[in-house]
Scaffold this active site. Structure first.
Site: not given
Ligand code: NAD
Ligand code: UDP
Length: 336
Positions: A149, A153, A124
């Protein structure tokens, strides 16, 4: 190619499975359906005339994963599965670290065991944190990531690069998505968030359909053309096609690509484009900034264009039209 797609019944995974099948590849999905519906498989068949295999289990279950690799032979893996709600990750950080990192480790270990060389990973733009815009693949990553989150990643990217560096036979690709939106033009598959949507496009389309009253626009005093925050919105079909382009690209080690349009659109511009394109009024109110939001970011998308021969083709108008087509045909998502 025979491709294993983890998280393949989810939003981006389902659109990618459609492109795989349409391109003559076969697709096997592993998904625990924690954020998706089994019905997706029938919808994919309606679009493509072909059914992907679906195995329903948690990717953290390494024994079940190894059984699938033992029975079926794969040329490549596209790894979408994981938890993805930014706000929830700040409330349940352990669930995010455990699920996202553990399932990626299990997958990499089983791929190594069965000698599968090719992996495409869903990362992302959030890994760029506070880097200057536009974000390029050479920008510094990992500084100023504001939530667990995003950290998962960043960490999984690092794991992939380390594994890729240890064996010259491997071909790993990290794709950093900008803001995926829109739906398949058929209106048969699209984004189906559970409960109240956190993301702009599903919230906006639910306001248009009358399911929600008013859209809160978070922040109107940013230094952008109209004061609202700006992002690089990418149609999910363009994004799905980016995975096929990455699959076809030959390289050794790990390559990283931004998948974005390279254009920046403000919240207000998107709301106006939606109303104009669909004829649906969207009532909105200007609200406080949302904690953790950046004013603006967008992709430098030149590397993917040069090396993968891929760029976005769809416009903001296509995004609005296809989102509304999906929303109006499936007012309650897959449970409509
Ligand atoms: P999604 O939630 O629609 O799809 C993820 C799928 O993975 C779901 O079907 C879910 O049921 C499944 N899943 C989750 N945990 C699992 C587990 N432990 N075992 C098996 N299946 C599991 O999300 P999406 O929007 O399609 O995103 C796909 C990937 O792209 C994710 O890794 C996400 O972090 C990443 N990504 C998404 C966005 C976005 O805005 N949608 C942006 C950047 C990156
Ligand atoms: N946003 C908004 N109202 C909403 C949801 C989002 O104004 O109900 C804004 C948000 O502040 C951000 C942009 O829309 O500037 C995109 O947010 P989204 O959550 O879709 O994606 P993000 O860029 O945060 O990953």
């Amino acid at each position: 190619m025979n491709v294993l797609v983890t998280g393949g019944t989810g939003y981006i995974g389902s659109h990618t499975v459609v492109e795989l099948l349409a391109g003559g590849h076969t697709a096997t999905i592993i998904d625990n359906l924690s954020n998706s519906s089994e019905l997706v498989v029938d919808r994919i068949e309606q679009i493509t005339g072909k059914q992907p295999n679906l195995h329903i289990f948690d990717l953290q279950d390494k024994n079940k994963l190894a059984e699938v690799f033992k029975k079926e032979s794969f040329d490549a893996v596209i790894h979408f599965a994981g938890l993805k709600a930014v706000g929830e990750s700040t409330q349940k950080p352990l669930a995010y670290y455990r699920t996202n990192i553990d399932s990626s480790l299990s997958l990499l270990e089983v791929m190594e065991e069965y000698g599968i060389p090719t992996l495409i990973f869903s990362s992302s733009a959030t890994v760029y944190g506070s880097a200057p815009i536009p974000y390029s693949e050479t920008s510094v990553v990992g500084q100023g990531i504001t939530n667990p989150y995003g950290q998962t990643k960043y960490m999984i990217e690092q794991i992939i690069r380390d594994v890729g560096a240890a064996n010259a036979a491997l071909q790993f690709t990290i794709l950093r998505y900008f803001n995926p939106v829109g739906a398949h033009p058929s209106g048969l598959i699209g984004e189906d968030p559970k409960g109240i949507p956190n993301n702009l496009m599903p919230y906006l389309s639910q306001v248009a359909s009358g399911k929600r009253k008013v859209l809160s626009i978070y922040g109107s005093d940013y230094k952008t053309i109209d004061g609202t925050a700006a992002r690089d919105y990418i149609h999910v079909v363009d994004l799905a096609k980016g995975h096929i382009a990455a699959l076809m690209n030959k390289h050794t080690g790990t390559e990283t690509y931004n998948l974005g349009s390279g254009k920046s659109t403000t919240v207000l511009e998107l709301v106006n484009a939606f109303s104009e394109g669909t004829g649906q009024a969207v009532s909105y109110e200007l609200a406080e900034r949302r904690a953790g939001d950046l004013p603006e970011y967008y992709a430098d998308a030149k590397k993917a264009e040069k090396e993968l021969d891929w760029k976005t083709n769809k416009t903001i108008a296509d995004i609005c039209k296809d989102t509304w087509n999906w929303q109006s045909r499936n007012p309650n998502g897959y449970s409509s």
